[in-house]
Design an enzyme around this catalytic site. Sequence first.
Site, mmCIF file in Angstrom:
data_model
loop_
_atom_site.group_PDB
_atom_site.id
_atom_site.type_symbol
_atom_site.label_atom_id
_atom_site.label_comp_id
_atom_site.label_asym_id
_atom_site.label_seq_id
_atom_site.Cartn_x
_atom_site.Cartn_y
_atom_site.Cartn_z
ATOM 1 N N TRP A 141 -2.623 3.198 -5.901
ATOM 2 C CA TRP A 141 -3.967 4.041 -6.290
ATOM 3 C C TRP A 141 -3.812 4.807 -7.711
ATOM 4 O O TRP A 141 -4.498 5.731 -7.703
ATOM 5 C CB TRP A 141 -4.500 4.951 -5.074
ATOM 6 C CG TRP A 141 -4.354 4.507 -3.880
ATOM 7 C CD1 TRP A 141 -4.591 3.069 -3.356
ATOM 8 C CD2 TRP A 141 -3.906 5.004 -2.598
ATOM 9 N NE1 TRP A 141 -4.267 2.958 -2.042
ATOM 10 C CE2 TRP A 141 -3.674 4.037 -1.722
ATOM 11 C CE3 TRP A 141 -3.171 6.271 -2.359
ATOM 12 C CZ2 TRP A 141 -3.298 4.354 -0.377
ATOM 13 C CZ3 TRP A 141 -2.669 6.927 -1.031
ATOM 14 C CH2 TRP A 141 -2.653 5.675 -0.083
ATOM 15 N N GLY A 142 -3.071 4.441 -8.373
ATOM 16 C CA GLY A 142 -2.774 4.908 -9.868
ATOM 17 C C GLY A 142 -1.852 6.242 -9.780
ATOM 18 O O GLY A 142 -1.725 6.763 -10.800
ATOM 19 N N ASP A 186 -10.085 3.357 -4.105
ATOM 20 C CA ASP A 186 -10.635 2.370 -3.495
ATOM 21 C C ASP A 186 -12.006 2.031 -4.068
ATOM 22 O O ASP A 186 -12.887 2.979 -4.140
ATOM 23 C CB ASP A 186 -10.585 2.424 -1.885
ATOM 24 C CG ASP A 186 -9.303 1.968 -1.335
ATOM 25 O OD1 ASP A 186 -8.309 2.055 -1.988
ATOM 26 O OD2 ASP A 186 -9.374 1.863 -0.157
ATOM 27 N N ASP A 209 0.849 -1.456 -0.054
ATOM 28 C CA ASP A 209 -0.140 0.053 0.234
ATOM 29 C C ASP A 209 0.838 1.337 0.087
ATOM 30 O O ASP A 209 2.227 1.112 -0.098
ATOM 31 C CB ASP A 209 -0.836 -0.108 1.368
ATOM 32 C CG ASP A 209 -2.558 0.485 0.936
ATOM 33 O OD1 ASP A 209 -2.293 1.370 0.125
ATOM 34 O OD2 ASP A 209 -3.134 0.334 1.613
HETATM 35 C C1 GLA Z 1 -6.026 1.351 1.137
HETATM 36 C C2 GLA Z 1 -6.095 0.302 0.075
HETATM 37 C C3 GLA Z 1 -7.319 -0.779 0.349
HETATM 38 C C4 GLA Z 1 -6.756 -1.310 1.682
HETATM 39 C C5 GLA Z 1 -6.746 -0.330 2.929
HETATM 40 C C6 GLA Z 1 -6.378 -0.991 4.347
HETATM 41 O O1 GLA Z 1 -7.047 2.029 1.445
HETATM 42 O O2 GLA Z 1 -5.965 0.847 -1.101
HETATM 43 O O3 GLA Z 1 -7.373 -1.646 -0.736
HETATM 44 O O4 GLA Z 1 -5.768 -2.176 1.742
HETATM 45 O O5 GLA Z 1 -5.665 0.495 2.542
HETATM 46 O O6 GLA Z 1 -5.892 -0.146 5.203
#
Ligand code: GLA
Length: 390
Positions: free
Chosen positions: A192-193, A213, A147
């Site tokens: 996230w891109g 997300d 992440d």
């Molecule tokens: C981010 C990621 C999610 C998830 C959460 C966990 O938001 O994009 O997919 O893994 O963290 O905290």
Amino acid sequence: MIKILSFLIFLFPGILFSSHKTTLALTPPMGWNTWNTFKCNIDEKLVRESADVMVSSGMRDAGYEYINLDDCWQLGRNANGTIQVDTVKFPSGIKALADYVHSKGLKLGIYSSAGYFTCEGRAASLNYEMIDAQTYADWGVDFVKYDFCYTAGPKDRSNLKVSLEHNKKVYTDMANAIKASGRPMVFSLCNWGVGEPWKWGAEVGQLWRTDIDIVANSTSWRRWTGILDRQVGLEKYAGPGHWNDPDMLIVGMIPHKQAIAHFSLWSVLSAPLIAGNDIRNMSPETLEILTNREVIAVNQDPMGVQGTRYKKDGRKEVWAKPLADGSYAVVLFNRGLLAKNISFKWSDLKLDWETAKVRDLWKKQNLGNFKDSFTAKVEGRGAVMVKISQ
Ligand code: GLA
């Protein structure tokens, strides 16, 4: 044949990257992840039961392979720097869990973040890449989701101040640590891109999140269709061993018709199919969606081309994906609230076919031979998915 191949390469240069040195994730990874339903409320009982259900429900035999822990399995670090498992939630430890999951013919995934903390504030892997990757390898982990929280600093949860250089570096550092561990583990970039990971992710891992997300609440329709829109243009970066990841599935967490559309479209996008619902308590209808083998075969097609939108007429859309056997999977997607007829011509897919055989992949029925075009009535916020072949 050569003409078709060169045309496909022209349309999808990503096919050419299929010689990437990895043998991991040659088709989009399939599995289940704790996050979408359980967030931080996870423990080893949930994970073991979900592994059991993956087998007993037939999901494993339909292709699902990974049981992935998301955030909150960890706490802090020991004095020697080793990551500390939350032993209240996971009293047997992760190695025992991996052994259990492996005994079911499945694989175990784990989660960390390229920052000072994970998004939920647990210990993360920045500056601990080597020790963490080795720990995962020793436990028998098969998949690492990585992440992007607290990457800019221990007080900055956002990523706004992270330069592209630093972004690439933190992911490359973990990729190198995974390599050094000697255990093949799928590496899933979750930034996230940010910084267009489709342009560099294939050098680092096997899949990369392309967007924010996905969520399963009152805003889910707008959210997942927005993510869908933003996949257009990314097709050329995907191929065997390197996939765009528009995020996990919310099948079983949204209305049935929408779930069919979401699963059809994620299949045509060659997206990873990582279920996010509580598979221990799913309805037969949800299981039927998740285990539709004809739709899964579209997603897992060995050519690994990412499909795209070929036609858009207001809220009526046609998405398609070319398959290794020369056929096409086509999704007729209706974003409106009312049922509508949606049509497409073979020529919309740049095919010079006269007639085509059409098979409905949800009804599992051959619909017959059609000349030039096909039309289906599609429910509001729903989809019809067909395969057309000569
Ligand atoms: C981010 C990621 C999610 C998830 C959460 C966990 O938001 O994009 O997919 O893994 O963290 O905290």
